[in-house]
Design a protein around this motif. Structure first.
Motif, PDB file in Angstrom:
ATOM      1  N   ALA A 199      88.503  16.079 -26.470  1.00 40.66           N
ATOM      2  CA  ALA A 199      88.218  15.801 -27.582  1.00 40.66           C
ATOM      3  C   ALA A 199      86.477  16.163 -27.892  1.00 40.66           C
ATOM      4  CB  ALA A 199      88.524  14.284 -28.400  1.00 40.66           C
ATOM      5  N   LYS A 200      85.575  16.108 -26.416  1.00 41.53           N
ATOM      6  CA  LYS A 200      83.855  16.424 -26.093  1.00 41.53           C
ATOM      7  C   LYS A 200      83.487  15.266 -27.907  1.00 41.53           C
ATOM      8  CE  LYS A 200      85.228  20.134 -23.751  1.00 41.53           C
ATOM      9  NZ  LYS A 200      85.088  19.534 -22.675  1.00 41.53           N
ATOM     10  N   GLN A 201      82.505  15.842 -27.908  1.00 42.88           N
ATOM     11  CA  GLN A 201      81.396  15.372 -28.852  1.00 42.88           C
ATOM     12  C   GLN A 201      82.249  14.043 -29.996  1.00 42.88           C
ATOM     13  OE1 GLN A 201      81.842  18.555 -28.868  1.00 42.88           O
ATOM     14  NE2 GLN A 201      82.024  19.224 -31.282  1.00 42.88           N
ATOM     15  N   ASP A 202      83.755  14.825 -30.575  1.00 44.05           N
ATOM     16  CA  ASP A 202      85.037  14.202 -31.200  1.00 44.05           C
ATOM     17  C   ASP A 202      85.328  13.314 -30.907  1.00 44.05           C
ATOM     18  OD1 ASP A 202      83.958  16.165 -33.980  1.00 44.05           O
ATOM     19  OD2 ASP A 202      85.361  17.554 -32.972  1.00 44.05           O
ATOM     20  N   LEU A 209      74.905   9.732 -23.760  1.00 47.93           N
ATOM     21  CA  LEU A 209      74.619  11.327 -22.527  1.00 47.93           C
ATOM     22  C   LEU A 209      75.119  11.873 -23.087  1.00 47.93           C
ATOM     23  CD1 LEU A 209      76.647   8.962 -20.048  1.00 47.93           C
ATOM     24  CD2 LEU A 209      73.988   9.027 -20.432  1.00 47.93           C
ATOM     25  N   GLY A 210      75.886  12.789 -24.630  1.00 47.37           N
ATOM     26  CA  GLY A 210      76.184  13.156 -24.883  1.00 47.37           C
ATOM     27  C   GLY A 210      77.184  14.105 -24.227  1.00 47.37           C
ATOM     28  N   PRO A 211      76.876  15.908 -23.645  1.00 47.45           N
ATOM     29  CA  PRO A 211      78.129  16.366 -22.634  1.00 47.45           C
ATOM     30  C   PRO A 211      78.587  15.611 -21.439  1.00 47.45           C
ATOM     31  CG  PRO A 211      76.863  17.848 -24.196  1.00 47.45           C
ATOM     32  CD  PRO A 211      76.541  16.726 -23.821  1.00 47.45           C
ATOM     33  N   LEU A 212      77.511  14.881 -21.105  1.00 50.13           N
ATOM     34  CA  LEU A 212      77.921  14.389 -20.080  1.00 50.13           C
ATOM     35  C   LEU A 212      78.917  13.822 -19.816  1.00 50.13           C
ATOM     36  CD1 LEU A 212      73.691  13.431 -18.551  1.00 50.13           C
ATOM     37  CD2 LEU A 212      75.529  14.975 -17.416  1.00 50.13           C
TER      38      LEU A 212
END
Length: 370
Positions: A40-43, A244-247
């Motif tokens: 879902a990535k950031q979602d 962390l975001g995308p990490l």
């Protein structure tokens, strides 16, 4: 020491709720943000909401079956619903399921301890210690396990809550944007892992409800536990992505990395020690409950009067299984991400739902023939 008879063992509603809560939260909080962010990535924080539906379904099914067959576990009333031989076959499958689950839990615990705490120790040390301690707890009974959870869970929360406040200064809401950039499908894919966790949590009701001292509280207690778990996982996933975001999806223990990141130099350092404490205590509680369920299932399947008589050989087999089940952490990650959710859906939701439907049809047909 006098052995407590199985039918004398009882747990309170609060103990059942804490058992359900700790069965999921204690170990999954370190790994679930990364697993959800992979899809879902950031979602990923939005994925918590659709995943709750599986928990609600499991609660309704398991409490409905328990109400129809009071004082019985799913091993016992399965034979009454689908017949002796089909019930026995299902019982064998559940024994296999719980044996594999304990092996996976012990292996996951071993990988964590080996990676973070004891890199030079033989891998069997982690599984041996946690399984032996869990075996002792199972011998003492589900009532003792419930009481220990009543003590250990608040202690873990006392350790965790200050970490949430320390995290607030490092939160970046910009990491959550853009919202629903790729539509709703990734959000639903990200919900698969927590959905499997919710099913697993409520599935244990099939064995624990006969030990509840006030069975009428079962549904209310289970719903409160589900609410607490949902809120907790939502906060952990949300905070992890905002820090962390995308990490997040690239780390095996993403929330552990958050704990390491928020350490205040000179004041609060090496906060991963708290994560290790929570993980070890949570693994013990989770494996102890699962081992109790496995021993109880085997005793009911083969007509053994006291499940305590088989704790030692079952624990030994579980130690062997934990060594054999996965060769490395990559295999474990692939299992948790792709295999376990689908297997859990069949085992923990579809089979109990089918039992309830078959029982409803049989009862309705029986009334129509009168």
């Amino acid at each position: 020491m006098r052995r407590m008879r199985t039918e004398e063992e009882k747990i309170t509603g609060s103990q059942l709720g804490l058992l359900l809560f700790t069965f999921i939260v204690s170990t999954i909080i370190l790994t679930i943000p990364g697993l959800m962010e992979m899809f879902a990535k950031q979602d990923a924080w939005l994925s918590v909401f659709p995943s709750i539906t599986t928990g609600l379904l499991s609660i309704w099914v398991m409490t409905a079956l328990a109400k129809r067959y009071p004082g019985m576990t799913i091993m016992q009333y399965s034979e009454k619903i689908i017949g002796k031989w089909l019930g026995k076959c299902l019982g064998f499958y559940y024994v296999y399921f719980w044996f594999m689950s304990i092996s996976v839990m012990a292996k996951q615990h071993t990988f964590f301890i080996h990676t973070l705490l004891l890199p030079k120790s033989p891998s069997i040390v982690g599984s041996l210690t946690v399984l032996v301690l869990s075996g002792i707890a199972v011998y003492l009974g589900i009532e003792v396990i419930g009481r220990s959870t009543e003590f250990l869970t608040p202690m873990k929360m006392v350790l965790l809550l200050p970490l949430f406040f320390l995290t607030l200064r490092d939160l970046d809401p910009g990491q959550l944007k853009p919202v629903l950039a790729e539509g709703i499908l990734p959000v639903l894919q990200g919900a698969i892992v927590p959905a499997g966790a919710f099913m697993n949590q409520m599935f244990i009701l099939g064995w624990l409800l006969p030990y509840l001292n006030f069975p009428k509280k079962a549904r209310k207690v289970s719903l409160l536990a589900l609410l607490g778990i949902s809120i907790f996982i939502f906060i952990v996933v949300l905070f992890t992505i905002m820090v962390l975001g995308p990490l997040t999806g690239k780390l095996n223990y993403s929330y552990l990395s958050v704990m390491q990141y928020i350490g205040v130099e000179g004041s609060f350092e090496r906060l991963e020690a708290i994560a290790v404490s929570i993980w070890v205590l949570g693994s013990f509680e989770k494996i102890a409950v699962s081992l109790f369920i496995l021993c109880l299932s085997i005793s009911q399947l083969f007509g053994i009067r006291n499940y305590r008589d088989i704790i030692s050989p079952v624990t030994l087999l579980a130690i062997i299984g934990s060594v054999w089940v996965f060769k490395n952490s990559s295999d474990l990650l692939a299992y948790l991400t792709f295999i376990y959710p689908s297997a859990g859906l069949i085992t923990q939701s579809l089979i109990p739902l089918s039992l309830l439907l078959i029982d409803a049809i049989k009862r309705k047909a029986g009334r129509s023939l009168r």
